[in-house]
Design an enzyme around this catalytic site. Structure first.
Site, PDB file in Angstrom:
ATOM      1  N   HIS A  44      -7.547  26.997   0.175  1.00 53.04           N
ATOM      2  CA  HIS A  44      -7.612  27.170  -1.276  1.00 53.04           C
ATOM      3  C   HIS A  44      -6.226  27.350  -1.900  1.00 53.04           C
ATOM      4  O   HIS A  44      -5.904  26.723  -2.897  1.00 53.04           O
ATOM      5  CB  HIS A  44      -8.476  28.393  -1.604  1.00 53.04           C
ATOM      6  CG  HIS A  44      -9.935  28.098  -1.584  1.00 53.04           C
ATOM      7  ND1 HIS A  44     -10.744  28.300  -2.667  1.00 53.04           N
ATOM      8  CD2 HIS A  44     -10.733  27.602  -0.617  1.00 53.04           C
ATOM      9  CE1 HIS A  44     -11.982  27.954  -2.362  1.00 53.04           C
ATOM     10  NE2 HIS A  44     -12.002  27.539  -1.114  1.00 53.04           N
ATOM     11  N   ASP A  56      -8.274  30.716  -9.022  1.00 53.57           N
ATOM     12  CA  ASP A  56      -9.284  30.113  -8.168  1.00 53.57           C
ATOM     13  C   ASP A  56     -10.632  30.683  -8.613  1.00 53.57           C
ATOM     14  O   ASP A  56     -10.790  31.909  -8.725  1.00 53.57           O
ATOM     15  CB  ASP A  56      -8.997  30.495  -6.705  1.00 53.57           C
ATOM     16  CG  ASP A  56      -9.879  29.735  -5.736  1.00 53.57           C
ATOM     17  OD1 ASP A  56     -11.107  29.682  -5.964  1.00 53.57           O
ATOM     18  OD2 ASP A  56      -9.356  29.180  -4.760  1.00 53.57           O
ATOM     19  N   HIS A 107     -23.853  27.457  -6.925  1.00 54.35           N
ATOM     20  CA  HIS A 107     -23.627  28.850  -7.342  1.00 54.35           C
ATOM     21  C   HIS A 107     -24.205  29.102  -8.736  1.00 54.35           C
ATOM     22  O   HIS A 107     -24.732  30.172  -9.002  1.00 54.35           O
ATOM     23  CB  HIS A 107     -22.140  29.182  -7.296  1.00 54.35           C
ATOM     24  CG  HIS A 107     -21.609  29.200  -5.895  1.00 54.35           C
ATOM     25  ND1 HIS A 107     -22.072  30.073  -4.939  1.00 54.35           N
ATOM     26  CD2 HIS A 107     -20.702  28.422  -5.269  1.00 54.35           C
ATOM     27  CE1 HIS A 107     -21.468  29.834  -3.792  1.00 54.35           C
ATOM     28  NE2 HIS A 107     -20.628  28.837  -3.964  1.00 54.35           N
ATOM     29  N   THR A 144      -8.515  24.250   9.988  1.00 55.21           N
ATOM     30  CA  THR A 144      -7.715  25.412  10.364  1.00 55.21           C
ATOM     31  C   THR A 144      -8.551  26.613  10.816  1.00 55.21           C
ATOM     32  O   THR A 144      -8.001  27.587  11.307  1.00 55.21           O
ATOM     33  CB  THR A 144      -6.862  25.858   9.154  1.00 55.21           C
ATOM     34  OG1 THR A 144      -7.740  26.083   8.040  1.00 55.21           O
ATOM     35  CG2 THR A 144      -5.836  24.817   8.772  1.00 55.21           C
ATOM     36  N   TRP A 151      -0.889  20.532  15.998  1.00 56.89           N
ATOM     37  CA  TRP A 151      -0.876  20.338  14.545  1.00 56.89           C
ATOM     38  C   TRP A 151      -0.392  18.919  14.265  1.00 56.89           C
ATOM     39  O   TRP A 151       0.606  18.485  14.840  1.00 56.89           O
ATOM     40  CB  TRP A 151       0.055  21.355  13.873  1.00 56.89           C
ATOM     41  CG  TRP A 151       0.031  21.290  12.381  1.00 56.89           C
ATOM     42  CD1 TRP A 151       0.981  20.709  11.576  1.00 56.89           C
ATOM     43  CD2 TRP A 151      -0.975  21.795  11.503  1.00 56.89           C
ATOM     44  NE1 TRP A 151       0.612  20.832  10.257  1.00 56.89           N
ATOM     45  CE2 TRP A 151      -0.581  21.502  10.174  1.00 56.89           C
ATOM     46  CE3 TRP A 151      -2.185  22.473  11.697  1.00 56.89           C
ATOM     47  CZ2 TRP A 151      -1.346  21.850   9.067  1.00 56.89           C
ATOM     48  CZ3 TRP A 151      -2.931  22.820  10.593  1.00 56.89           C
ATOM     49  CH2 TRP A 151      -2.508  22.526   9.295  1.00 56.89           C
ATOM     50  N   ALA A 152      -1.081  18.202  13.405  1.00 56.27           N
ATOM     51  CA  ALA A 152      -0.667  16.832  13.078  1.00 56.27           C
ATOM     52  C   ALA A 152      -0.321  16.759  11.592  1.00 56.27           C
ATOM     53  O   ALA A 152      -0.904  17.496  10.805  1.00 56.27           O
ATOM     54  CB  ALA A 152      -1.817  15.872  13.384  1.00 56.27           C
ATOM     55  N   HIS A 200     -14.616  17.959  10.653  1.00 55.51           N
ATOM     56  CA  HIS A 200     -15.610  19.017  10.405  1.00 55.51           C
ATOM     57  C   HIS A 200     -16.062  18.976   8.944  1.00 55.51           C
ATOM     58  O   HIS A 200     -16.914  19.758   8.549  1.00 55.51           O
ATOM     59  CB  HIS A 200     -15.016  20.391  10.725  1.00 55.51           C
ATOM     60  CG  HIS A 200     -13.968  20.839   9.757  1.00 55.51           C
ATOM     61  ND1 HIS A 200     -12.880  20.059   9.412  1.00 55.51           N
ATOM     62  CD2 HIS A 200     -13.827  21.984   9.035  1.00 55.51           C
ATOM     63  CE1 HIS A 200     -12.129  20.711   8.535  1.00 55.51           C
ATOM     64  NE2 HIS A 200     -12.680  21.874   8.289  1.00 55.51           N
ATOM     65  N   ASN A 226     -10.654  19.447   1.991  1.00 50.29           N
ATOM     66  CA  ASN A 226      -9.353  18.769   1.979  1.00 50.29           C
ATOM     67  C   ASN A 226      -9.332  17.574   2.924  1.00 50.29           C
ATOM     68  O   ASN A 226      -8.791  16.517   2.591  1.00 50.29           O
ATOM     69  CB  ASN A 226      -8.228  19.741   2.365  1.00 50.29           C
ATOM     70  CG  ASN A 226      -7.956  20.696   1.241  1.00 50.29           C
ATOM     71  OD1 ASN A 226      -7.576  20.291   0.159  1.00 50.29           O
ATOM     72  ND2 ASN A 226      -8.207  21.967   1.484  1.00 50.29           N
ATOM     73  N   SER A 227      -9.920  17.763   4.097  1.00 45.90           N
ATOM     74  CA  SER A 227      -9.947  16.651   5.055  1.00 45.90           C
ATOM     75  C   SER A 227     -10.713  15.469   4.470  1.00 45.90           C
ATOM     76  O   SER A 227     -10.300  14.313   4.599  1.00 45.90           O
ATOM     77  CB  SER A 227     -10.593  17.102   6.363  1.00 45.90           C
ATOM     78  OG  SER A 227      -9.771  18.064   6.977  1.00 45.90           O
ATOM     79  N   GLU A 231      -8.601  13.804   1.823  1.00 48.05           N
ATOM     80  CA  GLU A 231      -7.473  13.060   2.402  1.00 48.05           C
ATOM     81  C   GLU A 231      -7.964  11.757   3.045  1.00 48.05           C
ATOM     82  O   GLU A 231      -7.288  10.728   2.982  1.00 48.05           O
ATOM     83  CB  GLU A 231      -6.754  13.944   3.435  1.00 48.05           C
ATOM     84  CG  GLU A 231      -5.983  15.076   2.766  1.00 48.05           C
ATOM     85  CD  GLU A 231      -5.712  16.288   3.669  1.00 48.05           C
ATOM     86  OE1 GLU A 231      -5.883  16.184   4.902  1.00 48.05           O
ATOM     87  OE2 GLU A 231      -5.326  17.347   3.122  1.00 48.05           O
TER      88      GLU A 231
END
Ligand code: UDP
Length: 463
Positions: A13, A112, A143, A290, A342-343, A360, A364-365, A368
């Site tokens: 975040h 946030d 929510h 992460t 780490w990549a 997963h 963000n993944s 990207e």
């Protein structure tokens, strides 16, 4: 103007938020920004972003709530809950420091949206509050409509579903869709556990998230880390009816179009030079973000599949999990695989050799992967992962769920083969390319995301 920014220091975040703040600081150079976050998170994001901050951003550390000499249980949520107990006192103290140091009163509070208490902080200061929603907007809606969803879930329970349904074991519940505007494609089993607390036990974190819906509905401007082009129409219409300014500013952690590859000196783990030696669109890139903890048995199955299939792979695997690999795996796969702690993920996904991303499904993944037009194989684990996987597989149709739902030797081989070798994989690839093009267009001059960002700059500079 002096804009204070409150970050949520967990997951990715804060990194997303500092990226937005950097973009804002460049666009509004006369405005001062004070970025408030825990010390640990500040250290990690400034290491990760490796950029010099513009002069008009100052960072401040807020207390993380961890008592001195505290012994952690190993549950990652423990840090979150200690931090929540410390709010809003910790942010208010850092805010006073920012005002004293800059000698400028705060004119606007960007936060946030997870930090639902920040609305009251802004109200006390009589300044505008602009929350930023970092995950996909579908989860914001979960929510906003938590009470309705809980009612729906209670009805499901009365059909005989038990709490074990939350583990996805109950087919009846798994297949129940949500009767909420714009969320009809989602199933109850896709919801994060905080929306439907296990055993109806509220935790400080589920309470914090539970307040988001009520608090956020008080604002007229909401910033969303998303593109309006990617919404289902009913969800966009529903959220637009609730916020006068629904500012879908695009993927805030990314530059669009993605920047060209950095000089090889930044490729400290050798991932990019290794990718250079592989054929176009042949490599499976594997990363689970992460935080996710992957069961040892699944690591072993995945490793065995990669070894047997001989498909080139690049695996970002945290050092603390590396010990779960089968004995001798690294040596036996050295000719077709590379494992790194780490990549440089965005550059890896932008590389022409990358053919598929086994993920997963962290937001963000996912963003990207979309930004670089890479199809995904989804193995969701926690939080919003299942919800994101649903969007990838069934709504946008730009990826596949791992065969069988979790890693098995045959399932991994089948999923990789489907994406990399089959006609179905080719269709998925062309759809993800089309989604990438949509996003690029929205980020270009005159595009919706660019317009939304301009509106946000006006909002914070003209208050
Ligand atoms: N990441 C990276 N290299 C890695 C693993 C992860 O750069 O080897 C980055 C990735 O690009 C993404 C973030 O870490 O921006 C993970 O965020 P995500 O929302 O996908 O998952 P989370 O870690 O929050 O579960």
């Amino acid at each position: 103007m002096h804009v204070a920014v409150f970050a949520f220091p967990f997951g990715c975040h804060a990194l997303s938020l500092i990226n937005l703040v950097q973009k804002l600081a460049r666009a509004a150079q006369e405005t001062q920004f004070s970025f408030l976050n825990t010390e640990e998170s500040n250290n990690s994001i400034f290491l990760a972003s490796r950029t010099n901050l513009p002069d008009n951003i100052k960072t401040y550390n807020v207390a993380d709530g961890v008592p001195l000499n505290h012994g952690f249980s190993g549950d990652p949520i423990e840090r979150v809950e200690l931090f929540i107990k410390e709010t809003p006192k910790n942010f208010k103290m850092a805010l006073d420091m920012a005002v004293a140091e800059t000698d400028q009163k705060i004119s606007c509070l960007i936060a946030d949206a997870f930090l639902s208490f920040s609305g009251s902080v802004a109200e006390d200061l009589s300044i505008p509050w602009i929350p930023v929603w970092i995950p996909v907007p579908h989860s914001l809606s979960t929510h906003i409509y938590t009470d309705m969803i809980r009612q729906h879930y209670a009805n499901s329970l009365s059909y005989g579903c038990s709490n074990s349904c939350r583990d996805g074991n109950d087919v009846e519940l798994e297949e129940k869709t949500l009767e909420i505007p714009g969320l009809s494609e989602l199933h109850i089993a896709d919801l994060p556990v905080e929306v439907l607390p296990r055993d109806a036990q509220e935790t400080p974190f589920s309470c914090l998230l539970g307040q988001i819906g009520n608090m956020v509905l008080k604002v007229d401007t909401l910033v969303v880390n998303f593109y309006q082009e990617l919404y289902p129409k009913p969800l966009l219409n529903d959220l637009k009816s609730k916020f006068t300014n629904l500012l879908n500013v695009g993927f805030i952690s990314l530059s669009m179009p993605p920047p060209s590859l950095p000089p090889s000196t930044e490729d400290t783990t050798g991932c990019l030079s290794w990718l250079d030696s592989q054929k176009s669109k042949t490599v499976a890139y594997i990363s689970f973000g992460t935080v996710a903890n992957i069961p040892q048995s699944e690591i072993e199955e995945l490793a065995e599949a990669l070894e047997a299939s001989r498909i080139p792979f690049l695996w970002s695997l945290r050092d603390n999990i590396k010990g779960c690999l089968p004995n001798g795996f690294l040596e036996r796969t050295i000719m077709h695989g590379k494992v790194v702690p780490w990549a440089p993920q965005t550059q890896v996904l932008a590389h022409s050799s990358t053919g598929v991303f086994m993920t997963h499904c962290g937001a963000n993944s996912v963003y990207e992967s979309i930004a670089n037009g890479v199809p995904m194989i989804c193995r969701p684990f926690f939080a919003d992962n299942k919800l994101n996987a649903r969007l990838i597989v069934d709504v946008w149709r730009i990826g596949e769920r791992i065969d069988g739902g979790f890693f098995t030797k045959t399932g991994v081989a089948k999923s990789l083969d489907l994406i990399l070798q089959h006609e179905q994989g080719r269709r998925i690839r062309s759809r993800v390319q089309a989604v990438k093009d949509l996003v690029l267009k929205a980020s270009a001059r005159g595009g919706h995301a660019t317009q939304a960002f301009k509106t946000l700059v006006e909002k914070i500079t003209l208050v």
